[in-house]
Design a protein around this motif. Structure first.
Motif, PDB file in Angstrom:
ATOM      1  N   TYR A  35       0.624  -1.178  -0.018  1.00  0.00           N
ATOM      2  CA  TYR A  35      -0.215  -0.118  -0.303  1.00  0.00           C
ATOM      3  C   TYR A  35       0.936   1.383   0.491  1.00  0.00           C
ATOM      4  N   TRP A  36       1.695   1.179   0.976  1.00  0.00           N
ATOM      5  CA  TRP A  36       3.270   2.764   1.151  1.00  0.00           C
ATOM      6  C   TRP A  36       3.385   2.696  -0.436  1.00  0.00           C
ATOM      7  N   LYS A  37       3.671   1.337  -1.179  1.00  0.00           N
ATOM      8  CA  LYS A  37       4.660   1.890  -2.302  1.00  0.00           C
ATOM      9  C   LYS A  37       4.107   2.149  -2.919  1.00  0.00           C
ATOM     10  N   VAL A  70       1.001   4.104  -2.494  1.00  0.00           N
ATOM     11  CA  VAL A  70       0.201   5.678  -3.519  1.00  0.00           C
ATOM     12  C   VAL A  70       1.749   6.339  -2.813  1.00  0.00           C
ATOM     13  N   ARG A  71       3.120   6.148  -2.948  1.00  0.00           N
ATOM     14  CA  ARG A  71       4.227   6.684  -2.929  1.00  0.00           C
ATOM     15  C   ARG A  71       4.745   7.177  -4.546  1.00  0.00           C
ATOM     16  N   LYS A  72       4.298   5.922  -4.963  1.00  0.00           N
ATOM     17  CA  LYS A  72       4.661   5.754  -6.206  1.00  0.00           C
ATOM     18  C   LYS A  72       3.917   6.924  -7.110  1.00  0.00           C
ATOM     19  N   PRO A 120      14.512  20.616  10.691  1.00  0.00           N
ATOM     20  CA  PRO A 120      12.113  20.986  10.673  1.00  0.00           C
ATOM     21  C   PRO A 120      12.069  19.537  11.737  1.00  0.00           C
ATOM     22  N   THR A 121      12.640  18.914  11.525  1.00  0.00           N
ATOM     23  CA  THR A 121      11.319  17.332  12.251  1.00  0.00           C
ATOM     24  C   THR A 121      13.222  16.572  12.253  1.00  0.00           C
ATOM     25  N   PRO A 122      13.170  17.305  13.658  1.00  0.00           N
ATOM     26  CA  PRO A 122      15.211  17.027  14.472  1.00  0.00           C
ATOM     27  C   PRO A 122      15.212  15.681  14.554  1.00  0.00           C
ATOM     28  N   PRO A 132       9.839   8.645  13.119  1.00  0.00           N
ATOM     29  CA  PRO A 132      10.265   7.151  13.707  1.00  0.00           C
ATOM     30  C   PRO A 132       9.698   6.250  12.893  1.00  0.00           C
ATOM     31  N   ARG A 133      11.096   5.115  13.311  1.00  0.00           N
ATOM     32  CA  ARG A 133      10.491   3.658  12.787  1.00  0.00           C
ATOM     33  C   ARG A 133      11.010   2.690  13.217  1.00  0.00           C
ATOM     34  N   GLU A 134      10.497   1.839  12.866  1.00  0.00           N
ATOM     35  CA  GLU A 134      10.043   0.048  13.729  1.00  0.00           C
ATOM     36  C   GLU A 134      10.988  -0.859  12.848  1.00  0.00           C
ATOM     37  N   LEU A 156      20.961  15.406   7.203  1.00  0.00           N
ATOM     38  CA  LEU A 156      20.479  14.880   7.004  1.00  0.00           C
ATOM     39  C   LEU A 156      18.327  15.182   7.182  1.00  0.00           C
ATOM     40  N   PRO A 157      18.759  16.636   6.841  1.00  0.00           N
ATOM     41  CA  PRO A 157      17.153  17.485   7.250  1.00  0.00           C
ATOM     42  C   PRO A 157      16.238  16.985   6.692  1.00  0.00           C
ATOM     43  N   PHE A 158      16.491  16.161   5.700  1.00  0.00           N
ATOM     44  CA  PHE A 158      14.980  15.276   4.525  1.00  0.00           C
ATOM     45  C   PHE A 158      15.407  14.214   5.044  1.00  0.00           C
ATOM     46  N   GLY A 159      15.999  13.386   5.663  1.00  0.00           N
ATOM     47  CA  GLY A 159      16.419  12.036   6.253  1.00  0.00           C
ATOM     48  C   GLY A 159      16.802  11.506   4.887  1.00  0.00           C
ATOM     49  N   SER A 160      16.147   9.937   4.778  1.00  0.00           N
ATOM     50  CA  SER A 160      17.007   9.314   3.466  1.00  0.00           C
ATOM     51  C   SER A 160      16.907   8.388   3.534  1.00  0.00           C
ATOM     52  N   GLY A 161      17.196   6.980   2.302  1.00  0.00           N
ATOM     53  CA  GLY A 161      16.826   5.393   2.459  1.00  0.00           C
ATOM     54  C   GLY A 161      14.947   5.872   1.944  1.00  0.00           C
ATOM     55  N   ARG A 162      14.608   4.371   1.565  1.00  0.00           N
ATOM     56  CA  ARG A 162      13.139   4.341   1.073  1.00  0.00           C
ATOM     57  C   ARG A 162      11.985   5.209   1.648  1.00  0.00           C
ATOM     58  N   ARG A 163      11.919   5.646   3.715  1.00  0.00           N
ATOM     59  CA  ARG A 163      10.833   6.755   3.737  1.00  0.00           C
ATOM     60  C   ARG A 163      11.633   8.307   3.619  1.00  0.00           C
ATOM     61  N   GLY A 164      13.076   8.184   3.135  1.00  0.00           N
ATOM     62  CA  GLY A 164      13.405   9.614   2.911  1.00  0.00           C
ATOM     63  C   GLY A 164      12.248  10.631   1.813  1.00  0.00           C
ATOM     64  N   CYS A 165      12.333  12.628   2.382  1.00  0.00           N
ATOM     65  CA  CYS A 165      11.417  12.774   1.600  1.00  0.00           C
ATOM     66  C   CYS A 165      11.088  13.012   0.410  1.00  0.00           C
ATOM     67  N   PRO A 166       9.982  12.678   0.272  1.00  0.00           N
ATOM     68  CA  PRO A 166       9.711  12.621  -1.951  1.00  0.00           C
ATOM     69  C   PRO A 166       9.908  14.279  -2.139  1.00  0.00           C
TER      70      PRO A 166
HETATM   71  C1  HEM Z   1      11.953  22.197   4.100  1.00  0.00           C
HETATM   72  C2  HEM Z   1      10.996  21.124   3.821  1.00  0.00           C
HETATM   73  C3  HEM Z   1      11.021  19.841   3.891  1.00  0.00           C
HETATM   74  C4  HEM Z   1      11.831  19.121   4.833  1.00  0.00           C
HETATM   75  C5  HEM Z   1      13.164  19.610   5.957  1.00  0.00           C
HETATM   76  C6  HEM Z   1      11.261  17.571   5.351  1.00  0.00           C
HETATM   77  C7  HEM Z   1      11.859  16.189   5.730  1.00  0.00           C
HETATM   78  C8  HEM Z   1      10.924  15.570   5.781  1.00  0.00           C
HETATM   79  C9  HEM Z   1      11.466  14.278   6.823  1.00  0.00           C
HETATM   80  C10 HEM Z   1      13.167  14.475   7.831  1.00  0.00           C
HETATM   81  C11 HEM Z   1      11.314  12.804   6.497  1.00  0.00           C
HETATM   82  C12 HEM Z   1      11.718  11.728   7.095  1.00  0.00           C
HETATM   83  C13 HEM Z   1      12.575  11.540   6.201  1.00  0.00           C
HETATM   84  C14 HEM Z   1      12.167   9.993   7.039  1.00  0.00           C
HETATM   85  O1  HEM Z   1      12.592   9.750   8.067  1.00  0.00           O
HETATM   86  O2  HEM Z   1      13.755   9.614   6.920  1.00  0.00           O
HETATM   87  C15 HEM Z   1      10.505  13.370   5.531  1.00  0.00           C
HETATM   88  C16 HEM Z   1       9.585  12.686   5.097  1.00  0.00           C
HETATM   89  C17 HEM Z   1       8.317  13.183   3.935  1.00  0.00           C
HETATM   90  N1  HEM Z   1       7.841  13.917   3.560  1.00  0.00           N
HETATM   91 FE1  HEM Z   1       9.291  16.166   3.542  1.00  0.00          FE
HETATM   92  N2  HEM Z   1       9.666  17.886   3.935  1.00  0.00           N
HETATM   93  C18 HEM Z   1      10.501  18.874   3.397  1.00  0.00           C
HETATM   94  C19 HEM Z   1       9.010  19.111   2.696  1.00  0.00           C
HETATM   95  C20 HEM Z   1       8.037  18.098   2.529  1.00  0.00           C
HETATM   96  C21 HEM Z   1       6.742  18.660   1.407  1.00  0.00           C
HETATM   97  C22 HEM Z   1       6.500  20.086   0.382  1.00  0.00           C
HETATM   98  C23 HEM Z   1       6.720  17.919   1.246  1.00  0.00           C
HETATM   99  C24 HEM Z   1       4.706  17.328   0.596  1.00  0.00           C
HETATM  100  C25 HEM Z   1       3.716  19.183  -0.269  1.00  0.00           C
HETATM  101  C26 HEM Z   1       6.716  16.404   2.153  1.00  0.00           C
HETATM  102  C27 HEM Z   1       6.028  15.920   2.708  1.00  0.00           C
HETATM  103  C28 HEM Z   1       6.698  14.368   2.896  1.00  0.00           C
HETATM  104  C29 HEM Z   1       6.535  13.100   3.455  1.00  0.00           C
HETATM  105  C30 HEM Z   1       4.611  12.558   2.342  1.00  0.00           C
HETATM  106  C31 HEM Z   1       7.112  12.345   3.765  1.00  0.00           C
HETATM  107  C32 HEM Z   1       7.178  10.995   4.298  1.00  0.00           C
HETATM  108  C33 HEM Z   1       7.701  10.396   3.051  1.00  0.00           C
HETATM  109  C34 HEM Z   1       8.142   8.626   3.319  1.00  0.00           C
HETATM  110  O3  HEM Z   1       7.601   7.542   4.607  1.00  0.00           O
HETATM  111  O4  HEM Z   1       7.713   7.600   2.479  1.00  0.00           O
HETATM  112  N3  HEM Z   1       7.703  17.220   3.151  1.00  0.00           N
HETATM  113  N4  HEM Z   1       9.746  14.902   5.006  1.00  0.00           N
END
Ligand code: HEM
Length: 483
Positions: free
Chosen positions: A99-101, A103-105, A345-347, A351-353, A410-420
């Motif tokens: 499901y996650w794969k 909807v993310r796609k 922003p998300t320090p 969280p993962r499991e 790593l402000p956007f994380g990394s790997g499969r669950r990294g920020c799209p």
């Molecule tokens: C400065 C901007 C942003 C930062 C710093 C940020 C940061 C993050 C981080 C740290 C994660 C978790 C990654 C991980 O656990 O490895 C994440 C996941 C996610 N972010 Fe962002 N984000 C930003 C912008 C956005 C925007 C603009 C959107 C959507 C409009 C968004 C949607 C998502 C979604 C849907 C996930 C979950 C991905 C998954 O679990 O597959 N983010 N973000």
């Protein structure tokens, strides 16, 4: 494997029932950073009934997010998250699986891809022009501008127009409640609620502390907002041209076609859960980043001047910084990186499991362990960064990128669950910041000095600046500043 043969990570001693819950403090990323200084980069805590590993070094983060990404890319079930994500039907909190794969796609193709983000360029540029207009009004009478409020409206407008096909008027929520609703929802998504960690009695604590009531209010406010968007899109169905279709329409089509994803029929709750991710994920993060950048720049006039000179030299008398200019603004990009280093922003990322047994640094990590990556601690690690507490954009002259392969940033994380949403988030932040710095010189309100700017944080999944940043804009006229 027998318990006595395991080499478990070190950690502080635990209290009966609570375990280490009492050591999280109000800002868990800071408390956990202090614990890691004492016990090392991989620590094991017991949060009530939940075993939790916290990693706080770039090397340990690399092992979690790269080497063992697949072992720990599902998500824990937590009460607040369950409610706000319609029982984990979203992307960010959905368990790992088909499901996650799927909807993310869909969301990457329809919303996050470079091509889609570029197609929204005119929306971002129009919204920046409106932002600058409204700040210009305040500059006429030298009234301090509340940048938290301005930036939240600005990023909400962009997300609403790109994802929901409507302007954000602010009146979707009761008067003045919009910022509160977003901040409250982020607080709920990041809260350590007693019912998640304490068996039998947790729910009573949450009820008495008011957490359950706040959660329910948050859910109802947001649910009403998504319902309103859905109703509007369904009503406009007949009149819409193909090119006006957006991600909400795509999701609603899955619902009306009775599509099954992972053998489950897609419903309006699935649509709402995904809208939640786009709205809360997109609005807070970009707005927070611009606010922290402005707070750091006002405290560092040298960096402010250098950035303004770069932008004003590049843009000249053209009238505004557009997205074509951004690639040329090397120092601005360094300012954004340095801001995201000091204020991710998300320090704690999301969280993962763990799904299976694996090892980090020779330590055994069991299945069903909650894992936090403390990006905040890594990005202030003195073994990696010189003078880590200081705001020095120049440290990024040797280009380090957000490609998920630099585990020290790593402000956007990394790997499969990294920020799209990396590209969308960055371009929004850079464009807004470039124009704030191009059009205005900025002063502190009378009586305040640079060192008085309050940099305290507000707890939550996304950490906002606790007090609003209020600055006085002075319109800059190309060639001669009014200061
Ligand atoms: C400065 C901007 C942003 C930062 C710093 C940020 C940061 C993050 C981080 C740290 C994660 C978790 C990654 C991980 O656990 O490895 C994440 C996941 C996610 N972010 Fe962002 N984000 C930003 C912008 C956005 C925007 C603009 C959107 C959507 C409009 C968004 C949607 C998502 C979604 C849907 C996930 C979950 C991905 C998954 O679990 O597959 N983010 N973000």
């Amino acid at each position: 494997m027998k318990k006595q043969n395991k080499n478990l990570p070190p950690g502080p001693s635990k209290l009966p029932i609570l375990g280490n819950l009492h050591q999280l403090g109000t800002l868990p990323h800071q408390s956990l950073c202090n614990l890691s200084k004492k016990y090392g980069p991989v620590i094991l805590l017991q949060l009530g009934k939940v075993p939790t590993v916290v990693v706080s070094s770039a090397e340990a983060a690399r092992q979690v997010l790269k080497n063992h990404d697949l072992d720990c890319c599902t998500k824990p079930s937590l009460a607040g998250i369950g409610r706000l994500s319609y029982n984990y039907l979203d992307i960010a909190f959905a368990p790992y699986g088909n499901y996650w794969k799927e909807v993310r796609k869909i969301c990457v193709i329809e919303f996050f891809s470079t091509k889609k983000v570029q197609s929204f360029r005119f929306i971002r540029e129009q919204e920046v022009a409106l932002l600058i207009d409204s700040i210009s009004q305040s500059s006429l009478s030298a009234i301090p501008v509340d940048l938290n409020e301005k930036m939240m409206y600005f990023s909400a407008s962009i997300i609403c127009r790109t994802a929901f096909g409507k302007r954000f008027e602010g009146n979707e929520f009761d008067e003045g409640k919009f910022q509160e609703v977003v901040r409250d929802a982020m607080a709920m998504l990041g809260s350590f609620s007693a019912s998640d960690f304490l068996p039998y009695i947790g729910w009573i604590i949450d009820r008495l502390s008011g957490l359950q009531g706040r959660l329910e209010r948050s859910f109802l406010d947001l649910d009403g907002f998504y319902q309103h968007i859905i109703d509007q899109r369904l009503n406009a169905k007949e009149t819409k041209h193909e090119e006006e279709q957006n991600i909400t329409d795509t999701l609603l089509k899955l619902e009306s076609n009775q599509t099954e994803i992972n053998a489950v029929q897609f419903t309006q709750n699935h649509v709402k859960a995904i809208l939640m991710n786009l709205f809360l994920g997109g609005v807070g993060t970009s707005a927070i980043t611009v606010v922290w950048a402005m707070a750091e720049l006002i405290r560092n006039p040298r960096a402010m001047k250098k950035s303004q000179e770069e932008i004003r030299n590049c843009v000249g008398n053209k009238g505004e910084a557009d997205e074509g200019d951004i690639e040329k603004l090397k120092y601005l990009k360094m300012v954004v990186k340095e801001t995201l280093r000091l204020h991710p922003p998300t320090p704690l990322l999301i969280p993962r499991e763990t799904m299976s047994h694996f090892k980090i640094n020779e330590y055994d990590i069991d299945p069903k362990t909650q894992v936090y990556v403390n990006a905040w601690a890594i990005q202030r690690d003195p073994d990696i960064w010189t003078s880590p507490e200081e705001f020095v954009p120049e440290r990024f002259e040797d280009d380090i990128d957000f490609n998920g392969q630099n585990y020290e940033l790593l402000p956007f994380g990394s790997g499969r669950r990294g920020c799209p949403g990396v590209y969308m988030g960055l371009i929004t932040v850079e464009l807004a910041l470039a124009n704030l710095l191009y059009f205005f010189d900025w002063k502190l309100p009378d009586g305040l000095k640079e060192e008085d700017v309050n940099m305290e944080e507000l707890p939550g999944l996304a950490v906002h600046k606790k007090l609003p940043l209020k600055l006085v804009p002075v319109k800059y006229i190309a060639g001669h500043s009014k200061i």
